[in-house]
Motif scaffolding. Structure first.
Motif, short mmCIF file in Angstrom:
data_model
loop_
_atom_site.label_atom_id
_atom_site.label_comp_id
_atom_site.label_asym_id
_atom_site.label_seq_id
_atom_site.Cartn_x
_atom_site.Cartn_y
_atom_site.Cartn_z
N ILE A 71 0.83 -1.20 0.00
CA ILE A 71 0.00 0.00 0.00
C ILE A 71 0.87 1.25 0.00
O ILE A 71 0.62 2.20 -0.77
CB ILE A 71 -0.96 -0.01 1.20
CG1 ILE A 71 -2.02 -1.10 1.01
CG2 ILE A 71 -1.62 1.35 1.40
CD1 ILE A 71 -2.89 -1.33 2.21
N ILE A 72 1.89 1.27 0.84
CA ILE A 72 2.79 2.43 0.89
C ILE A 72 3.51 2.60 -0.44
O ILE A 72 3.65 3.72 -0.95
CB ILE A 72 3.79 2.28 2.05
CG1 ILE A 72 3.05 2.40 3.39
CG2 ILE A 72 4.89 3.32 1.97
CD1 ILE A 72 3.89 2.08 4.59
N LEU A 73 3.95 1.50 -1.04
CA LEU A 73 4.62 1.57 -2.34
C LEU A 73 3.69 2.11 -3.42
O LEU A 73 4.10 2.96 -4.22
CB LEU A 73 5.15 0.19 -2.72
CG LEU A 73 5.97 0.11 -3.99
CD1 LEU A 73 7.27 0.85 -3.81
CD2 LEU A 73 6.21 -1.33 -4.37
N ALA A 74 2.43 1.66 -3.43
CA ALA A 74 1.47 2.14 -4.43
C ALA A 74 1.20 3.62 -4.25
O ALA A 74 1.13 4.37 -5.23
CB ALA A 74 0.17 1.34 -4.32
N VAL A 75 1.05 4.07 -3.01
CA VAL A 75 0.81 5.50 -2.76
C VAL A 75 2.00 6.34 -3.22
O VAL A 75 1.84 7.39 -3.85
CB VAL A 75 0.50 5.74 -1.27
CG1 VAL A 75 0.54 7.22 -0.93
CG2 VAL A 75 -0.84 5.14 -0.92
N LEU A 76 3.20 5.87 -2.94
CA LEU A 76 4.38 6.62 -3.36
C LEU A 76 4.53 6.66 -4.87
O LEU A 76 4.91 7.69 -5.43
CB LEU A 76 5.64 6.02 -2.71
CG LEU A 76 5.78 6.26 -1.22
CD1 LEU A 76 7.01 5.53 -0.69
CD2 LEU A 76 5.88 7.73 -0.92
N VAL A 77 4.21 5.56 -5.55
CA VAL A 77 4.29 5.55 -7.02
C VAL A 77 3.26 6.51 -7.61
O VAL A 77 3.56 7.27 -8.53
CB VAL A 77 4.10 4.12 -7.55
CG1 VAL A 77 3.84 4.11 -9.04
CG2 VAL A 77 5.32 3.28 -7.24
N LEU A 78 2.03 6.47 -7.08
CA LEU A 78 1.01 7.38 -7.58
C LEU A 78 1.36 8.84 -7.29
O LEU A 78 1.12 9.72 -8.12
CB LEU A 78 -0.35 7.03 -6.98
CG LEU A 78 -0.96 5.72 -7.49
CD1 LEU A 78 -2.23 5.39 -6.72
CD2 LEU A 78 -1.21 5.78 -8.98
N LEU A 79 1.93 9.11 -6.14
CA LEU A 79 2.38 10.46 -5.81
C LEU A 79 3.47 10.92 -6.76
O LEU A 79 3.46 12.06 -7.24
CB LEU A 79 2.85 10.52 -4.36
CG LEU A 79 3.26 11.89 -3.84
CD1 LEU A 79 2.04 12.78 -3.75
CD2 LEU A 79 3.92 11.75 -2.49
N PHE A 80 4.40 10.03 -7.07
CA PHE A 80 5.46 10.36 -8.02
C PHE A 80 4.89 10.64 -9.40
O PHE A 80 5.29 11.60 -10.06
CB PHE A 80 6.48 9.21 -8.07
CG PHE A 80 7.52 9.39 -9.14
CD1 PHE A 80 8.53 10.32 -9.00
CD2 PHE A 80 7.48 8.63 -10.29
CE1 PHE A 80 9.48 10.50 -9.98
CE2 PHE A 80 8.43 8.79 -11.28
CZ PHE A 80 9.43 9.72 -11.12
#
Length: 94
Positions: A71-80
């Motif tokens: 979940i944290i990885l997905a949020v960071l990718v979407l934020l990027f």
């Protein structure tokens, strides 16, 4: 001229930790988790190191930790992708 070529030696100090009351030497550097890690043992040879590393990978980890990481990885990718103004419409053609 003779003293110019002679290098000074390093100073030595007798340091004793004031408040250390633990077991063993306070100067011994050891990772806290080494006693739980099977790859930290003295495995000789490349094949033994790889086999013990693969055995560690086969052990099942904490499921909640994996889900939280994804979940944290997905949020960071979407934020990027939002920051670089990436257009997701190229994947969805009507």
């Amino acid at each position: 001229m003779r003293n110019f070529l002679k290098l000074r030696g390093n100073r030595t100090f007798e340091y004793k930790p004031r408040y250390y009351k633990g077991e063993g030497s306070p100067f011994k550097i050891e990772h806290k988790l080494d006693k739980y890690r099977s790859t930290a043992t003295s495995n000789r040879g490349l094949k033994n190191k790889f086999s013990s590393a693969f055995d560690d990978l086969k052990t099942e980890g904490d499921r909640n930790l994996k889900i939280r990481f994804l979940i944290i990885l997905a949020v960071l990718v979407l934020l990027f992708l939002y920051i670089i103004d990436f257009d997701l419409s190229i994947f969805f053609k009507p």
